[in-house]
Structure formats: C-alpha cells, structure tokens
Scaffold this motif. Structure first.
Motif, PDB file in Angstrom:
ATOM      1  N   ASP A  33      -5.546   4.942   0.815  1.00 12.51           N
ATOM      2  CA  ASP A  33      -6.864   4.622   0.281  1.00 12.51           C
ATOM      3  C   ASP A  33      -6.756   3.284  -0.447  1.00 12.51           C
ATOM      4  N   ARG A  35      -8.286  -0.109  -2.231  1.00  9.78           N
ATOM      5  CA  ARG A  35      -9.440  -0.550  -3.012  1.00  9.78           C
ATOM      6  C   ARG A  35      -9.311  -2.045  -3.260  1.00  9.78           C
ATOM      7  N   ILE A  41     -13.972   0.491  -1.851  1.00 13.53           N
ATOM      8  CA  ILE A  41     -13.095   0.956  -0.781  1.00 13.53           C
ATOM      9  C   ILE A  41     -12.982  -0.122   0.295  1.00 13.53           C
ATOM     10  N   VAL A  42     -11.751  -0.383   0.735  1.00 13.60           N
ATOM     11  CA  VAL A  42     -11.499  -1.323   1.828  1.00 13.60           C
ATOM     12  C   VAL A  42     -11.545  -0.532   3.127  1.00 13.60           C
ATOM     13  N   GLU A  43     -12.540  -0.800   3.951  1.00 12.78           N
ATOM     14  CA  GLU A  43     -12.723  -0.087   5.221  1.00 12.78           C
ATOM     15  C   GLU A  43     -11.920  -0.775   6.321  1.00 12.78           C
ATOM     16  N   PRO A  44     -11.198   0.002   7.155  1.00 19.39           N
ATOM     17  CA  PRO A  44     -10.470  -0.613   8.262  1.00 19.39           C
ATOM     18  C   PRO A  44     -11.430  -1.171   9.315  1.00 19.39           C
ATOM     19  N   THR A  45     -11.012  -2.262   9.944  1.00 20.76           N
ATOM     20  CA  THR A  45     -11.769  -2.855  11.038  1.00 20.76           C
ATOM     21  C   THR A  45     -10.817  -3.061  12.219  1.00 20.76           C
ATOM     22  N   THR A  48      -7.851  -5.252  11.241  1.00 26.37           N
ATOM     23  CA  THR A  48      -6.898  -4.839  10.212  1.00 26.37           C
ATOM     24  C   THR A  48      -5.881  -3.862  10.806  1.00 26.37           C
ATOM     25  N   ALA A  69      -7.096  -0.752  13.036  1.00 22.41           N
ATOM     26  CA  ALA A  69      -8.348  -0.064  12.687  1.00 22.41           C
ATOM     27  C   ALA A  69      -8.083   1.357  12.200  1.00 22.41           C
ATOM     28  N   ALA A  71      -6.815   4.149   8.950  1.00 19.42           N
ATOM     29  CA  ALA A  71      -6.902   4.363   7.505  1.00 19.42           C
ATOM     30  C   ALA A  71      -5.554   4.790   6.943  1.00 19.42           C
ATOM     31  N   TYR A  96       0.026  -3.668   4.948  1.00 22.96           N
ATOM     32  CA  TYR A  96      -1.371  -3.712   5.385  1.00 22.96           C
ATOM     33  C   TYR A  96      -1.687  -5.150   5.767  1.00 22.96           C
TER      34      TYR A  96
END
Length: 113
Positions: A33, A35, A41-45, A48, A69, A71, A96
């Motif tokens: 998780d 941040r 929150i840093v959302e995966p794309t 990433t 992409a 988590a 990451y």
C-alpha cells in the motif's frame, strides 16, 4: 510413545524473515500500500511496476521478476523456480518503479530450510 516433530508452515514470515522448505512450491503475495507525500493512495498503472530480486550469499542474482500494473509482488515458486533455491540464506529487494525507482525492501532475509 514420542510424537513425530511437525514441520512449520511453509512459506512463513517470522520476525521479518521469509522461510520455506527446500523443494516446496507456493505463491507468496506481498500486498503493498503506497502513499504519496500528501497521504494519498498511489494507484498502479500500466507504466508502474514492482520488482523482486533475490540474491545468494555471494550476492549473485538467483531470481528476479517485475510485475506491471500490480498492487504488490507475487513470488510464484513453482516447480522450475524452487529448483533455483538450495538450503541456505538469501537476500531480497523489492522496488517500485513509477515516476522514480523507490526501494520498498532492501537486503531482507529469506532462508530455505
């Protein structure tokens, strides 16, 4: 009559160390998780990725994989991968890759029993 000693759960995490028995097959999922500096929150794309790198005691890479992409990281120790790991001590990193490379875990311990 004496009881037969039981094996411990494999894989397992004890005191921050990942343990498993030589030859075992499993999936170890590390949900991460992230941040940002504001607590969001840093959302995966699709751009990433999370990477796991596992090294032996001579600091040679034994295994590495990137998950795009995602988590977190899944270490899928199947029939082929488990053959790479003999009894012993290993070190792992989790990174990451987003706008920048960020180290999540650095030189953590894995022990194959």
């Amino acid at each position: 009559m004496a009881e037969i000693p039981r094996a411990k759960m494999s894989p397992r995490i004890e005191n921050g160390i990942v343990y498993w028995y030589e030859g075992d097959t499993f999936e170890l999922n590390l949900a991460i998780d992230l941040r940002d500096q504001d607590g969001g929150i840093v959302e995966p794309t699709d751009e990433t990725a999370f990477e796991i790198i596992i090294r032996n005691e001579r600091k040679e890479d034994v295994y590495s994989e990137k998950h795009y992409a995602a988590a977190g990281v899944t270490f899928a120790c199947d029939e082929e991968v488990t053959k790479l790991f003999k009894k012993g001590k290993y070190r792992y990193d989790v990174n990451y890759y987003g706008e920048y490379k960020t180290s999540i875990a650095e030189d953590n311990i894995m022990i194959v029993e």
